[in-house]
Design an enzyme around this catalytic site. Structure first.
Site, short mmCIF file in Angstrom:
data_model
loop_
_atom_site.label_atom_id
_atom_site.label_comp_id
_atom_site.label_asym_id
_atom_site.label_seq_id
_atom_site.Cartn_x
_atom_site.Cartn_y
_atom_site.Cartn_z
N GLU A 161 0.81 -1.22 0.00
CA GLU A 161 0.00 0.00 0.00
C GLU A 161 0.84 1.27 0.00
OE1 GLU A 161 -0.85 -2.71 1.70
OE2 GLU A 161 -2.94 -3.11 1.17
N HIS B 113 -11.03 -4.49 9.48
CA HIS B 113 -11.71 -4.28 8.19
C HIS B 113 -12.99 -3.48 8.37
CE1 HIS B 113 -9.14 -7.69 7.01
NE2 HIS B 113 -9.43 -7.47 5.75
C1 LIG Z 1 -2.33 -4.83 4.26
C2 LIG Z 1 -3.45 -5.53 3.58
N1 LIG Z 1 -3.71 -5.26 2.29
C3 LIG Z 1 -4.71 -5.89 1.66
C4 LIG Z 1 -5.50 -6.80 2.31
C5 LIG Z 1 -6.64 -7.52 1.60
N2 LIG Z 1 -6.26 -8.93 1.45
C6 LIG Z 1 -6.72 -9.87 2.29
S1 LIG Z 1 -6.05 -11.37 1.99
C7 LIG Z 1 -5.15 -10.77 0.71
C8 LIG Z 1 -4.27 -11.70 -0.07
C9 LIG Z 1 -3.23 -12.30 0.80
O1 LIG Z 1 -2.50 -13.21 0.07
P1 LIG Z 1 -1.50 -14.21 0.77
O2 LIG Z 1 -0.59 -13.43 1.66
O3 LIG Z 1 -0.85 -15.00 -0.29
O4 LIG Z 1 -2.39 -15.11 1.71
P2 LIG Z 1 -3.52 -16.16 1.27
O5 LIG Z 1 -4.81 -15.39 1.24
O6 LIG Z 1 -3.16 -16.71 -0.05
O7 LIG Z 1 -3.51 -17.17 2.34
C10 LIG Z 1 -5.37 -9.42 0.53
C11 LIG Z 1 -4.74 -8.59 -0.51
C12 LIG Z 1 -5.22 -7.03 3.66
N3 LIG Z 1 -5.96 -7.86 4.40
N4 LIG Z 1 -4.17 -6.41 4.26
#
Ligand SMILES: Cc1ncc(C[n+]2csc(CCOP(=O)(O)OP(=O)(O)O)c2C)c(N)n1
Ligand SMILES: Cc1ncc(C[n+]2csc(CCOP(=O)(O)OP(=O)(O)O)c2C)c(N)n1
Ligand SMILES: [Mg+2]
Ligand SMILES: [Mg+2]
Lengths: 351, 327, 327, 351
Positions: free
Chosen positions: C59, C128
């Site tokens: 971000e 959130h």
């Molecule tokens: C700082 C932040 N940015 C965006 C989000 C929205 N978000 C939730 S899960 C996710 C993807 C996360 O991917 P990963 O780290 O690979 O974990 P996975 O969901 O695949 O277990 C995003 C972008 C968030 N929760 N926190």
């Protein structure tokens, strides 16, 4: 550590933390060692508990008995159990938004966890936390976070404190491949290596962050490469092979306990469900999903155990059915628990 | 009673707690050598270098490390060299430090002290001069203190470290070398309470941090005109001691809030909202704010001087409030 | 006049500007596929995938990239998926986007729109669900808008993109699927001005974003009791349209501010401070705030429900203000 | 590009930006090429302008004619001139808290720059910016920042816009070794490589961040290693050897203009003064300082030019004396300029 004690105790209704404590009485160190058959079977059982737990959560969500934003780790159980199976209760684990399995593997009580997801007062966090923010302090599952990458620095702090206290404790943090592009993750690798902290970075690389494949997030194919830049030992393993996870993790734990600093364990895996419950998942090919279903970590480990004749057909069935019974009980506990009082909304803001 | 500078008083409070409690650790950039202003000078030598931990330039992660350490039973004091850089640590501070006690249903505690240095001093410009404390009024779970003098600096530091919650300890660079007597062993609990520094009957002037000095000077000057000003040092912003303010306003019927942060969205807004809510019918004139203009902090001396409220502006506001009457 | 959902209206405003002006680009996580809520769905297909740029989870840096692109003449729209994560982009937004025009003595401009989604909806918990808009009142150089309905969402989006300053465009997740008519081609400039949605004589209720609905419902219910409520939708928080509020209060003599953010340090504080300053002698009773309690956002349904102000709480506040009188 | 035109024009009183514009009319591409003698001499002259400028700033600071928080780059001039000498005016440069030299090298007018440092209305930023926040838009020096690492993401944005506009422009960002531990720096490496942006990362590794040596900030000895992890070509060069800097930078510029993406140029150098003016510098050994003084980039390049017989003794002297004259004039311009009116404090907040 013998999971079986915990397991049985769990069935008998003890809290997860008590189970883990009991189980760990005779905990043999170092973590790197040969596993006997009963230990292997217990790993399978734990995977089943997580699977059954999350399938139940999914069903309750569909039935609107559980609400909220839910991220299931179905298909990733080998990482949770492979990692946590080598830890003691007072080793400290941090998770993220997809951490039901991590908490259970660390010894969280399925009843209180389910109650938390169901928003009940009997939940670990009295319903204040919810699915993405699990805390099961008694089990050494310190906290999850809804902020991707948010707990990585926290785990370093736990490792720092552990080192200062000299107790040989380790800190472990689970995070995803998407978290691997966040600044705090990189700052954390640097600090962990600089201070040689007893922290283990467990990256669950499931190939996607939300709807976007890893290749659209970075050109770095193996996140362990970043660790290598810092001189942190890093291994990339098949995250659907619990024994591979356990092997890498065993070395990591031994190193951390011996004061040899951090390790990075990258586990290649796949989530068999959507990013969140309700995600239609249009960004993935069905064939990809089908391929990964073949690599289901539970089925796969069952085959291994069969090949090794580590357990009987009855044992396998019982592993699953016991898990389902345990989880049914948890759901019943949760759904029959009282809601928090509205006035609780503004309590516990300050300690 | 020894005379200490504000800077030495911060160190004195910190050192007292660190001597008492081996779980107090300091984290920050260059802190082992005392940091750029020397607040932590000599602590590593006395208590061991493991207690004063130099960090890379990674404010966000360092904040997280301190929080994680606090969750594990340490009582870390983390230094953010300029409050301007707390912008890099907001996720950890706001989403984790402030909330984890609540979100865990009480399972976790975060006994963390965050030292930040703020304010305009020395023409450092818009990236090294802000006052951002009011953001943190809006972050449930955090406490915020802002000492205006050495004795409070010493006591509030002790209180902050002993508190089981995350406390933002806001230091003003422009006060570092002001000196005053500081009782040995601290002057007792200073947290959570405003301090009435001068009692008066015509107007209440509530000020924060470095603005307490011009408030007092204004009171002095106005006394010569026969205007009696009650001066309140807010000292604790969260919790905000509304009671002391309301009691004062019941007596004076007029209130002016003085802070160096820009006016819009500043602490003065919350003070005004709370006081009018509880004491509207006692007010003879609108609550006024004397604060910086709504602009980034400029660098050049004539602009910087204009930016920071001074005695004259407080005096003018007092005259204004006294002259104010229904249209 | 087509009926659009709030979500579609945001897209409609965005798409209108993107069609008009090839320098408008969208940056954000998963935006190429529409993002988790679908706001940017279909834009890449229509205008080319280079215009809708998926980013890693970074971000802070993505905000910086958008600012740098704005400094080079693009008009980027950057999406922060949940306002909770703007905590990771505060340095870029506060220290760079908001200040560079000023700090450069006017040499630079930052025509940037930051879309953030906020608020309580769906038991997502404390990471959130926040409403953090009031922080940005305290950041000179930023504008902040907060539409409460589809027509404003469409118009404010157009205005924000055309503005030469960084504008924080705050969307409420709980409004995404509310529908209303939206004039084609936009309903004209909505920025900088509050909207009087219902005129009344007894009490003014000023609300923001999703809280406009309970304010209107309360006005409806109170009308049945013979109480005449004027409802003002603040819409633009920076600049804040104090004039409209003051004019309203001169008529009604009573003001209630309703927002979903926690009370302390919220927008209501600034509104109260400004209105009492300019209209104290018109006030018959204290300005009240109806807002969330000072707590993180809880997850469980009974707690989440209790957290968010509703019609009943507005009605109760109106009764309270009407009953209020000097002690 | 021929610096000499710019140089002479500068002496004749044109603004730096005009100079650079004039100079670049005949700009030969690619940037990688053999330099002739007059070009080399012009590099030396530019280093002298920066040196003289900062020595003057230091003297004015000591005399309290200039106030504020000042970070001088004395000893690091070879990086500024080596890098910016290969850029055109509309290539975009971003700096940091120690960027007087970067701005001058990019063609900023010393008069307006000095006036800015002196807080005058004739300064580039009307006195609102100050030493750490230089903006000289006309010269393509977009902005510096007082936030360590703060401009790295901004430069990516400039590169993104340049690429979209298809003008073959490049973006360059200067930052220190300390910035190499910040999260945004790492996030930026990832995005630059992922999107193949025409951005050049110029790391001035002067071995210290404030009072702390690099070894206490990271275990990674060469910051260029991080770039390598991302597949970004990265070179570590002797930053006190202007020709080495120029060589690495030439390749970087050619690559960027050719659409081949980012490059990382790490320049090993040393600041010969304190971290800020007034820093007693107790954290460094005097012997270390003495060693580095021997490697002074100006003296060193002078020796190279002498060896190559690229200029006469008179040329060398004149390079210095012209620079001092230029800078004296800048100081006079600055100090005789009007202050901004106090009311300017609240203007230009919004565009
Ligand atoms: C700082 C932040 N940015 C965006 C989000 C929205 N978000 C939730 S899960 C996710 C993807 C996360 O991917 P990963 O780290 O690979 O974990 P996975 O969901 O695949 O277990 C995003 C972008 C968030 N929760 N926190
Ligand atoms: C984000 C941030 N943290 C801390 C500081 C305080 N600070 C100013 S310069 C500096 C050291 C920077 O070191 P480096 O990047 O190597 O640049 P150098 O000063 O050596 O040129 C620090 C920590 C800052 N300006 N910004
Ligand atoms: Mg993933
Ligand atoms: Mg350095």
């Amino acid at each position: 550590m013998n999971f079986d004690t915990a397991w049985k105790a769990g069935i008998q209704g003890r809290s997860g933390a008590e189970n883990m404590k009991a189980a760990k009485q005779g905990s043999a160190k170092p973590a790197t060692r040969h596993d006997d058959s009963s230990e292997l079977l217990s790993l399978l059982r734990h995977m089943w508990v997580i699977r059954a737990f999350e399938e139940k959560v999914s069903a309750l969500y569909a039935a609107r008995e559980i609400v909220g934003l839910l991220h299931l780790g179905i298909g990733q159980e080998a990482v949770a159990v492979g990692v946590c199976g080598l830890l003691d209760t007072d080793d400290l684990v941090y998770g993220g938004h997809r951490s039901h399995g991590h908490a259970i593997a660390k010894g969280a009580d399925p009843n209180r966890l389910m109650a938390e997801l169901a928003g009940r007062f009997t939940g670990y966090c009295r319903g204040k936390g919810g699915s993405m923010h699990i805390v099961a302090a008694e089990a050494g599952f310190v906290t999850a976070s809804g902020v991707v990458g948010g707990t990585v620095p926290l785990a370093l702090g736990a490792a720092f404190a552990a080192r200062e206290k000299g107790a040989g404790r380790v800190a472990v943090v689970f995070f995803g491949d998407g978290a691997g592009q966040t600044g705090p993750f990189h700052e954390s690798l640097n600090i962990a290596s600089l201070w040689q902290l007893p922290v283990i970075f467990v990256c669950e690389n499931n190939g996607y962050a939300e709807f976007t494949p890893l290749s659209a997030h970075t050109k770095v194919e193996r996140l362990a490469q970043h660790a290598n830049t810092y001189g942190i030992p890093g291994a990339t393993v098949d995250g659907n092979d619990i024994l591979a996870v356990r092997k890498a993790m065993g070395r990591a734990v031994d190193n951390a306990r011996a004061g040899k600093g951090p390790t990075f364990v990258e586990c290649l895996t796949y989530r068999l469900r959507g990013h969140y419950e309700g995600d239609p998942g249009k960004y993935r090919e069905l064939s990809q999903l089908a391929d990964w279903k073949k690599k289901d970590p539970i089925a796969r480990f069952t085959r291994v155990l069969k090949r090794r004749r580590a357990a009987s057909a009855g044992d396998f069935e019982k592993a699953e059915s016991d898990a389902r019974a345990l989880v049914d009980a948890a759901a019943e506990f949760a759904l029959s628990s009282p809601w928090p009082e509205p006035e609780e909304t503004a309590t516990q803001v300050c300690a | 009673m020894p005379e200490l500078s504000y800077l030495e008083a911060i160190r004195s409070g910190l050192l007292a707690e660190m001597r008492d409690d081996p779980s107090v650790y300091v984290f920050g950039e260059d802190v082992a050598l005392g940091g750029p202003f020397g607040v932590t000078q000599g602590i590593a030598e006395e208590l061991g270098s493991h207690r004063v931990v130099n960090t890379p330039i990674s404010e966000g992660t360092v904040m997280g490390v301190a929080i994680g350490a606090a969750l594990s039973g340490l009582r870390p004091v983390v230094e953010i060299m300029f409050v301007d850089f707390i912008t890099l640590a907001m996720d950890q501070l706001v989403n984790h430090a402030a909330k984890l006690h609540y979100m865990s249903g009480g399972q976790l505690r975060v006994p963390l002290t965050v030292r930040v240095q703020c304010g305009v001093q020395g023409n450092m410009g818009a990236h090294h001069s802000q006052s951002l404390e009011s953001w943190f009024l809006h972050v449930p779970g955090l406490k915020v203190v802002m000492p205006s003098n050495p004795a409070d600096a010493d006591s509030l530091m002790r209180d902050a470290i002993r508190d089981d919650n995350p406390v933002l300890f806001v230091e003003h660079r422009g006060l570092y070398f002001t000196r005053a007597e500081v009782p040995e062993g601290g002057s007792g609990r200073a947290m959570d309470r405003a301090a009435v520094l001068r009692s008066g009957t015509d107007v209440t002037v509530a000020a924060v941090s470095r603005m307490v000095a011009p408030a007092r000077e204004a009171a002095e000057a106005l006394a010569a005109e026969g205007i009696s000003v009650e001066v309140v040092d807010l000292r604790s912003l969260v919790p905000l001691d509304v009671e002391t303010l309301v009691n004062s306003v019941r007596k004076t019927s007029r209130l002016i809030v003085v802070h160096e942060a820009v006016e819009q969205g500043g602490v003065g807004a919350e003070v005004a909202a709370r006081v009018q809510e509880q004491a509207l019918y006692y007010l003879d004139s609108p609550i006024l704010r004397v604060a910086a203009p709504n602009a980034p902090v400029p660098c050049a001396p004539p602009l910087e001087n204009f930016f920071v409220p001074d005695k004259e502006r407080v005096v003018a506001a007092v005259h204004r409030t006294l002259a104010s009457q229904p249209a």
